[in-house]
Design a protein around this motif. Structure first.
Motif, PDB file in Angstrom:
ATOM      1  N   ASN A   1       0.826  -1.219   0.000  1.00 50.05           N
ATOM      2  CA  ASN A   1       0.000   0.000   0.000  1.00 50.05           C
ATOM      3  C   ASN A   1       0.857   1.265   0.000  1.00 50.05           C
ATOM      4  OD1 ASN A   1      -2.389   1.439  -0.041  1.00 50.05           O
ATOM      5  ND2 ASN A   1      -2.664   1.407   2.185  1.00 50.05           N
ATOM      6  N   GLY A   2       1.817   1.309  -0.936  1.00 47.14           N
ATOM      7  CA  GLY A   2       2.658   2.496  -1.049  1.00 47.14           C
ATOM      8  C   GLY A   2       3.799   2.559  -0.064  1.00 47.14           C
ATOM      9  N   GLY A   3       4.209   1.388   0.453  1.00 46.47           N
ATOM     10  CA  GLY A   3       5.398   1.350   1.299  1.00 46.47           C
ATOM     11  C   GLY A   3       5.143   1.365   2.791  1.00 46.47           C
ATOM     12  N   LYS A   4       3.936   1.028   3.225  1.00 45.48           N
ATOM     13  CA  LYS A   4       3.675   0.990   4.667  1.00 45.48           C
ATOM     14  C   LYS A   4       4.397  -0.197   5.296  1.00 45.48           C
ATOM     15  CE  LYS A   4      -0.749   3.430   4.573  1.00 45.48           C
ATOM     16  NZ  LYS A   4      -2.197   3.365   4.877  1.00 45.48           N
ATOM     17  N   HIS A   5       4.882   0.011   6.525  1.00 48.38           N
ATOM     18  CA  HIS A   5       5.632  -1.048   7.192  1.00 48.38           C
ATOM     19  C   HIS A   5       5.769  -0.736   8.676  1.00 48.38           C
ATOM     20  CE1 HIS A   5       8.611   2.090   6.327  1.00 48.38           C
ATOM     21  NE2 HIS A   5       9.260   1.654   7.392  1.00 48.38           N
ATOM     22  N   SER A   6       6.166  -1.734   9.431  1.00 45.07           N
ATOM     23  CA  SER A   6       6.488  -1.537  10.853  1.00 45.07           C
ATOM     24  C   SER A   6       7.780  -2.281  11.154  1.00 45.07           C
ATOM     25  CB  SER A   6       5.354  -2.050  11.748  1.00 45.07           C
ATOM     26  OG  SER A   6       5.177  -3.443  11.583  1.00 45.07           O
ATOM     27  N   ILE A   7       8.527  -1.755  12.130  1.00 43.04           N
ATOM     28  CA  ILE A   7       9.828  -2.339  12.483  1.00 43.04           C
ATOM     29  C   ILE A   7       9.909  -2.544  13.992  1.00 43.04           C
ATOM     30  CG2 ILE A   7      12.340  -2.014  12.474  1.00 43.04           C
ATOM     31  CD1 ILE A   7      12.123  -0.381   9.987  1.00 43.04           C
ATOM     32  N   ASP A   8      10.328  -3.716  14.390  1.00 42.33           N
ATOM     33  CA  ASP A   8      10.633  -4.029  15.789  1.00 42.33           C
ATOM     34  C   ASP A   8      12.091  -4.484  15.806  1.00 42.33           C
ATOM     35  OD1 ASP A   8      10.540  -4.585  18.448  1.00 42.33           O
ATOM     36  OD2 ASP A   8       9.164  -6.290  18.310  1.00 42.33           O
ATOM     37  N   GLN A   9      12.945  -3.821  16.587  1.00 50.48           N
ATOM     38  CA  GLN A   9      14.365  -4.097  16.467  1.00 50.48           C
ATOM     39  C   GLN A   9      15.072  -4.159  17.813  1.00 50.48           C
ATOM     40  OE1 GLN A   9      16.749  -0.787  14.885  1.00 50.48           O
ATOM     41  NE2 GLN A   9      14.920   0.483  14.964  1.00 50.48           N
ATOM     42  N   ALA A  10      16.271  -4.706  17.782  1.00 53.26           N
ATOM     43  CA  ALA A  10      17.125  -4.759  18.970  1.00 53.26           C
ATOM     44  C   ALA A  10      18.581  -4.659  18.517  1.00 53.26           C
ATOM     45  CB  ALA A  10      16.906  -6.052  19.744  1.00 53.26           C
ATOM     46  N   LYS A  11      19.409  -4.037  19.357  1.00 51.77           N
ATOM     47  CA  LYS A  11      20.834  -3.915  19.073  1.00 51.77           C
ATOM     48  C   LYS A  11      21.628  -4.764  20.056  1.00 51.77           C
ATOM     49  CE  LYS A  11      20.917   0.671  16.940  1.00 51.77           C
ATOM     50  NZ  LYS A  11      21.452   2.059  17.029  1.00 51.77           N
ATOM     51  N   TYR A  12      22.689  -5.381  19.551  1.00 51.51           N
ATOM     52  CA  TYR A  12      23.561  -6.210  20.366  1.00 51.51           C
ATOM     53  C   TYR A  12      24.996  -5.728  20.165  1.00 51.51           C
ATOM     54  CZ  TYR A  12      19.348  -9.039  20.167  1.00 51.51           C
ATOM     55  OH  TYR A  12      18.036  -9.461  20.232  1.00 51.51           O
ATOM     56  N   LYS A  13      25.664  -5.464  21.257  1.00 53.87           N
ATOM     57  CA  LYS A  13      27.026  -4.921  21.193  1.00 53.87           C
ATOM     58  C   LYS A  13      27.984  -5.950  20.605  1.00 53.87           C
ATOM     59  CE  LYS A  13      29.347  -1.170  22.395  1.00 53.87           C
ATOM     60  NZ  LYS A  13      28.981   0.165  21.915  1.00 53.87           N
ATOM     61  N   LEU A  14      28.863  -5.456  19.754  1.00 45.52           N
ATOM     62  CA  LEU A  14      29.937  -6.310  19.244  1.00 45.52           C
ATOM     63  C   LEU A  14      31.148  -6.149  20.167  1.00 45.52           C
ATOM     64  CD1 LEU A  14      29.834  -5.680  15.387  1.00 45.52           C
ATOM     65  CD2 LEU A  14      29.398  -7.850  16.530  1.00 45.52           C
ATOM     66  N   PRO A  15      31.593  -7.195  20.860  1.00 43.80           N
ATOM     67  CA  PRO A  15      32.769  -7.066  21.725  1.00 43.80           C
ATOM     68  C   PRO A  15      33.981  -6.615  20.903  1.00 43.80           C
ATOM     69  CG  PRO A  15      31.662  -9.176  22.067  1.00 43.80           C
ATOM     70  CD  PRO A  15      31.039  -8.557  20.862  1.00 43.80           C
ATOM     71  N   PRO A  16      34.769  -5.659  21.397  1.00 43.64           N
ATOM     72  CA  PRO A  16      35.929  -5.157  20.633  1.00 43.64           C
ATOM     73  C   PRO A  16      36.877  -6.259  20.181  1.00 43.64           C
ATOM     74  CG  PRO A  16      35.517  -3.768  22.554  1.00 43.64           C
ATOM     75  CD  PRO A  16      34.605  -4.958  22.681  1.00 43.64           C
ATOM     76  N   GLU A  17      37.051  -7.276  21.025  1.00 42.86           N
ATOM     77  CA  GLU A  17      37.999  -8.337  20.674  1.00 42.86           C
ATOM     78  C   GLU A  17      37.517  -9.164  19.481  1.00 42.86           C
ATOM     79  OE1 GLU A  17      35.463  -9.791  24.202  1.00 42.86           O
ATOM     80  OE2 GLU A  17      36.520  -7.950  23.573  1.00 42.86           O
TER      81      GLU A  17
END
Length: 480
Positions: free
Chosen positions: A106-122
């Motif tokens: 319908n013309g680009g309708k959307h929903s987003i559910d997200q989460a971020k996870y840290k990348l360990p420096p090592e």
């Protein structure tokens, strides 16, 4: 110095958008005039850069060098009617982001559910197994947190779009051989290998109900994500830490494409044009640009990026100031140790200086004090403002050249360039300067009501773009 740059002693005053706040003594006036001549890119030079850009793009479509012009296996822009539920995975420089995206059409309708996870420096200097196990663990954690296990199983896996924003060669859309790590990564066992296959193995080892459908670049993702809701999108551009663009090319114009595809079919090309003019034939390099290149991890590479991208603009500015310090022209009898530290200044520093409308420019003074432990005088404040301006102006004008080259090559006369990146979206004057250079290159008529080609802020290319591309690929396969 090019004769075409010798445009008059007071040319910087004629072009400057900054209100004068102090008079410059003659020696600083002369210094600034010479710096302006070095950094200014006149219209004639823009034209010669664009013509050479087109030549190198054509070479890249034939041989992959000097500009890679990577084939992405994205065959079209979206219609805006794509639907379905998808996972999107974005492997960034500091975080791993996982998204559940519901495309509603319908013309680009959307929903987003997200989460971020840290990348360990090592992890950035670890090995392939450690990387992909960490990624698979994050996917498993996300599936559990969002309670997706009840809906998705072995016979009904959730489709995944994977944004892998590193130079990769693709033989098909769910494949990608890493050419070289960037962004500070140096993980053993991935370069020269199929990153998509390595991730797929880690997913399978955990019995996760996930099907990797597409591996994408963030530039292509920005273009596709914006086109999902904006049918006037013609190009995706990154103007941030790096500099790059993607566009739709006719398959018949890609000599290196060996696949048996219909002659009227199209292909999204990820230009990777930060590598433009690595042979140093046309770009106007100053001694500061040459120093940055010589001291970089990969001298001789990414020439265009080193003149125009956000990672380097602050360093160009810093090197120019250090040069003036060493010539005894500024910051006399002050401790300049911090100023002499490489990459101590970022592009945001320049943006704040140009955007400073505070009384007596206290924001700029505070910035120099807090970042560099320096207390500039009135004339020094005036000098650094003008220097920040001429460097940022050159960057914006050069950034226009890549997009203008695509437009001239493809005879595109109007549309939207979906721009992502901190320089495009946060620098207060980038879009205006970019548009002025586009007008000079493409010959837009004066007095026009609006620009034929405009920068728009890109949608979430690494999330939404990955999902939309996965949806288009499933439909193309007849699996949607």
């Amino acid at each position: 110095m090019d004769s075409e740059k010798l445009v008059g002693h007071d040319s910087w005053r004629q072009r400057s958008e900054l209100k004068a706040m102090a008079d410059l003594p003659p020696e600083l006036e002369d210094v600034l005039s010479k710096l302006d001549q070095e950094f200014w890119v006149p219209t004639e030079k823009l034209h010669s850069i664009v013509e050479h850009f087109i030549e190198e793009m054509e070479e890249g479509l034939s041989t992959g060098e000097p500009i890679p012009m990577n084939i992405t296996w994205v065959h079209s822009l979206p219609t805006g009617d794509e639907k379905g539920t998808f996972l999107a995975l974005d492997l960034g420089g500091t975080n791993l982001r996982v998204c559940k995206i519901d495309l509603q059409g319908n013309g680009g309708k959307h929903s987003i559910d997200q989460a971020k996870y840290k990348l360990p420096p090592e992890l950035k200097t670890g090995n392939a197994n450690e990387l992909w196990n960490h990624v698979a663990d994050a996917l498993a954690q996300f599936m559990e947190e969002k309670k997706l296990g009840a809906e998705y199983h072995e016979r009904n896996p959730v489709p995944l779009g994977f944004t892998f924003s590193y130079p990769a060669t693709q033989d098909r859309i769910d494949h990608g051989v890493l050419q070289t790590w960037t962004k500070g990564f140096d993980i053993d066992g991935v370069e020269g290998h199929n990153a998509a296959a390595q991730l797929r193995e880690a997913i399978t080892a955990r019995d996760l109900p996930i099907k990797l459908v597409a591996l994408i670049n963030d530039t292509v993702g920005a273009m596709v994500a914006s086109a999902y809701s904006d049918p006037e999108t013609i190009i995706g551009g990154i103007f941030g830490t790096g500099c790059n663009a993607a566009y739709m090319e006719d398959c018949k114009s890609i000599p290196k494409l060996k696949a048996d595809l219909p002659r009227d079919s199209k292909m999204a090309i990820n230009c990777e044009y930060g590598a433009f003019d690595n042979r140093h034939r046309v770009l106007p390099r100053t001694k500061y640009d040459e120093q940055i290149d010589e001291e970089s991890p990969r001298p001789g590479e990414q020439t265009f990026e080193k003149l125009s991208a956000g990672l380097y603009l602050g360093e160009i500015f810093r090197l120019a100031l250090v040069d003036l310090v060493e010539r005894g022209l500024i910051f006399k009898d002050q401790d300049t140790a911090k100023l002499k530290k490489p990459y101590e200044i970022d592009t945001g520093f320049l943006s704040q200086i140009e955007d400073d409308e505070s009384t007596h420019l206290t924001t700029t003074r505070d910035l120099f004090q807090s970042t560099l432990s320096l207390s500039p005088s009135e004339p020094e404040i005036e000098l650094v403002r003008r220097l920040a301006e001429v460097i940022a102006m050159r960057g914006a004008r050069l950034c226009a050249c890549g997009v203008a080259a695509i437009c001239k090559k493809k005879r595109i006369q109007k549309g939207h360039v979906a721009a992502d990146g901190s320089v495009a979206n946060k620098h207060p004057k980038f879009k205006k300067r970019w548009a002025e250079a586009m007008a000079e290159i493409l010959g837009w008529e004066e007095g026009r009501m609006e620009d034929p080609i405009v920068l728009t802020s890109a949608e979430d290319g690494s999330g939404l773009g990955a999902a939309v591309i996965a949806a288009m690929e499933l439909k193309r396969r007849g699996e949607a």
